[in-house]
Design an enzyme around this catalytic site. Structure first.
Site, PDB file in Angstrom:
ATOM      1  N   MET A  23      -2.609  -3.459   4.081  1.00  0.00           N
ATOM      2  CA  MET A  23      -1.363  -2.946   3.475  1.00  0.00           C
ATOM      3  C   MET A  23      -1.695  -2.013   2.323  1.00  0.00           C
ATOM      4  O   MET A  23      -2.607  -2.308   1.538  1.00  0.00           O
ATOM      5  CB  MET A  23      -0.543  -4.112   2.935  1.00  0.00           C
ATOM      6  CG  MET A  23      -0.265  -5.191   3.960  1.00  0.00           C
ATOM      7  SD  MET A  23       0.737  -6.492   3.219  1.00  0.00           S
ATOM      8  CE  MET A  23       0.766  -7.692   4.538  1.00  0.00           C
TER       9      MET A  23
ATOM     10  N   MET B  12      -0.922  -1.485   8.161  1.00  0.00           N
ATOM     11  CA  MET B  12       0.421  -1.221   7.626  1.00  0.00           C
ATOM     12  C   MET B  12       0.253  -0.194   6.527  1.00  0.00           C
ATOM     13  O   MET B  12       0.406  -0.493   5.334  1.00  0.00           O
ATOM     14  CB  MET B  12       1.034  -2.525   7.097  1.00  0.00           C
ATOM     15  CG  MET B  12       1.540  -3.422   8.204  1.00  0.00           C
ATOM     16  SD  MET B  12       1.830  -5.106   7.635  1.00  0.00           S
ATOM     17  CE  MET B  12       0.201  -5.774   7.875  1.00  0.00           C
TER      18      MET B  12
ATOM     19  N   HIS C 120      -6.630 -11.984  12.966  1.00  0.00           N
ATOM     20  CA  HIS C 120      -5.710 -10.888  12.634  1.00  0.00           C
ATOM     21  C   HIS C 120      -5.912 -10.498  11.169  1.00  0.00           C
ATOM     22  O   HIS C 120      -5.860 -11.345  10.276  1.00  0.00           O
ATOM     23  CB  HIS C 120      -4.278 -11.360  12.875  1.00  0.00           C
ATOM     24  CG  HIS C 120      -3.225 -10.317  12.726  1.00  0.00           C
ATOM     25  ND1 HIS C 120      -2.917  -9.418  13.726  1.00  0.00           N
ATOM     26  CD2 HIS C 120      -2.387 -10.037  11.693  1.00  0.00           C
ATOM     27  CE1 HIS C 120      -1.933  -8.628  13.305  1.00  0.00           C
ATOM     28  NE2 HIS C 120      -1.590  -8.975  12.070  1.00  0.00           N
TER      29      HIS C 120
ATOM     30  N   SER D 234      -3.767 -15.148  11.206  1.00  0.00           N
ATOM     31  CA  SER D 234      -3.701 -14.081  10.200  1.00  0.00           C
ATOM     32  C   SER D 234      -4.376 -14.529   8.914  1.00  0.00           C
ATOM     33  O   SER D 234      -3.862 -15.394   8.186  1.00  0.00           O
ATOM     34  CB  SER D 234      -2.255 -13.678   9.923  1.00  0.00           C
ATOM     35  OG  SER D 234      -2.253 -12.719   8.885  1.00  0.00           O
TER      36      SER D 234
ATOM     37  N   ASP E  99       4.095 -10.832  15.847  1.00  0.00           N
ATOM     38  CA  ASP E  99       3.578 -11.071  14.494  1.00  0.00           C
ATOM     39  C   ASP E  99       4.736 -11.320  13.537  1.00  0.00           C
ATOM     40  O   ASP E  99       5.591 -10.448  13.350  1.00  0.00           O
ATOM     41  CB  ASP E  99       2.780  -9.826  14.070  1.00  0.00           C
ATOM     42  CG  ASP E  99       2.113  -9.960  12.710  1.00  0.00           C
ATOM     43  OD1 ASP E  99       2.123 -11.071  12.143  1.00  0.00           O
ATOM     44  OD2 ASP E  99       1.575  -8.938  12.234  1.00  0.00           O
TER      45      ASP E  99
ATOM     46  N   ASP F 277      -4.558  -8.066   8.202  1.00  0.00           N
ATOM     47  CA  ASP F 277      -3.440  -7.223   7.766  1.00  0.00           C
ATOM     48  C   ASP F 277      -3.877  -6.277   6.667  1.00  0.00           C
ATOM     49  O   ASP F 277      -4.271  -6.722   5.587  1.00  0.00           O
ATOM     50  CB  ASP F 277      -2.311  -8.107   7.231  1.00  0.00           C
ATOM     51  CG  ASP F 277      -1.588  -8.832   8.341  1.00  0.00           C
ATOM     52  OD1 ASP F 277      -1.165  -8.164   9.293  1.00  0.00           O
ATOM     53  OD2 ASP F 277      -1.445 -10.066   8.250  1.00  0.00           O
TER      54      ASP F 277
ATOM     55  N   HIS G 265      -4.501  -4.836  11.835  1.00  0.00           N
ATOM     56  CA  HIS G 265      -3.118  -4.329  11.826  1.00  0.00           C
ATOM     57  C   HIS G 265      -2.942  -3.443  10.596  1.00  0.00           C
ATOM     58  O   HIS G 265      -2.869  -3.945   9.477  1.00  0.00           O
ATOM     59  CB  HIS G 265      -2.187  -5.557  11.805  1.00  0.00           C
ATOM     60  CG  HIS G 265      -0.739  -5.259  11.650  1.00  0.00           C
ATOM     61  ND1 HIS G 265       0.192  -6.227  11.340  1.00  0.00           N
ATOM     62  CD2 HIS G 265      -0.025  -4.106  11.768  1.00  0.00           C
ATOM     63  CE1 HIS G 265       1.394  -5.689  11.264  1.00  0.00           C
ATOM     64  NE2 HIS G 265       1.295  -4.397  11.510  1.00  0.00           N
TER      65      HIS G 265
ATOM     66  N   MET H 181       6.826  -6.609  15.840  1.00  0.00           N
ATOM     67  CA  MET H 181       7.013  -7.359  14.593  1.00  0.00           C
ATOM     68  C   MET H 181       8.250  -8.252  14.725  1.00  0.00           C
ATOM     69  O   MET H 181       9.326  -7.783  15.104  1.00  0.00           O
ATOM     70  CB  MET H 181       7.208  -6.419  13.399  1.00  0.00           C
ATOM     71  CG  MET H 181       5.986  -5.609  12.985  1.00  0.00           C
ATOM     72  SD  MET H 181       4.473  -6.556  12.679  1.00  0.00           S
ATOM     73  CE  MET H 181       4.984  -7.645  11.336  1.00  0.00           C
TER      74      MET H 181
END
Ligand code: DX5
Ligand code: ZN
Length: 216
Positions: A36, A67, A32, A7, A176, A34, A65, A138
């Site tokens: 957000m 979010m 990965h 990540s 994750d 993320d 990913h 998660m």
């Protein structure tokens, strides 16, 4: 054999390019990313312009990913930016929009994924299992790196592996949050084949050995 998806949230942002190159040199095949929005989760990170910039400098598999709320609004931008996998939260929109978003991602030539937060049961994603290439469980509340692994998510992980074996056996099952060499083994034993690791990987004294230990 499992796959490690480091990540990049835990990388050194002033040496981002270098850290990405090192991650590949250390043997990782996935990365990965993320995303957000400060709304779906109480934190902000990267936008699609970052994914686009990352795509230009790497051939690592970009495991993105999301979010974010209402992912259907932004999915196309992330697909065009160069995501290989684009994973959306089941809690982020209505079931109709979630299904439509998965179809849209697929139509744009990207592999769709679906993710569940810790308090969301496996059954909530049952309708999407035949349509995705990745299911993400998660093992922390999404939003921040460096949190403690929730071992009590393991029955859900196992349940999802069983459900996938029936309807979509080729689908990846990813975990994750709080994954290190010890908790990673627990995840593998419960059916995960893709393991995200942020703080444990980027903080490891020997990252190549970390990749090898996860992927052995
Ligand atoms: C958390 C993110 C994770 C995070 C994992 O919301 O989805 O991908 O980077 O970090 P660690 O491995 O440190 O728990
Ligand atoms: Zn993540």
């Amino acid at each position: 054999m499992a796959i490690l998806s480091p990540s990049i949230l835990s990388a050194d942002y002033m040496h981002f390019h270098e850290d990405m190159d090192k991650t590949k040199a250390d043997g990782a095949k996935w990365l990965h990313v993320d995303i957000m929005d400060g709304h779906f989760v109480p934190n902000m990170s990267f936008g699609y312009s970052w994914v686009k910039a990352m795509r230009k400098i790497t051939d690592l598999v970009l495991d993105v990913h999301l979010m974010i709320d209402t992912p259907i609004k932004y999915a196309e931008e992330f697909c065009k930016a160069g995501a290989d996998y684009l994973t959306i939260h089941v809690e982020a929109d209505t079931p109709e929009n979630t299904m439509a978003c998965i179809d849209k991602i697929r139509a744009l030539g990207v592999k769709p994924g679906i993710v569940v937060k810790p308090n969301t049961p496996a059954e909530a994603i049952a309708p999407y299992l035949p349509k995705v290439d990745l299911v993400l469980v998660m093992t922390v509340e999404p939003g921040f790196g460096g949190q403690k692994f929730m071992e009590h998510m393991m029955p859900k992980l196992k349940q999802l592996r069983t459900m996938l074996d029936e309807v979509n056996p080729g689908c990846h099952l990813e975990v994750d949050g709080g994954v290190d060499l010890t908790t990673g083994e627990i995840c593998k034993a419960n059916g995960a084949d893709v393991l995200v690791a942020g703080s444990a990987f980027y903080g490891a004294p020997d990252r190549a050995a970390f990749v090898a230990a996860i992927e052995r």
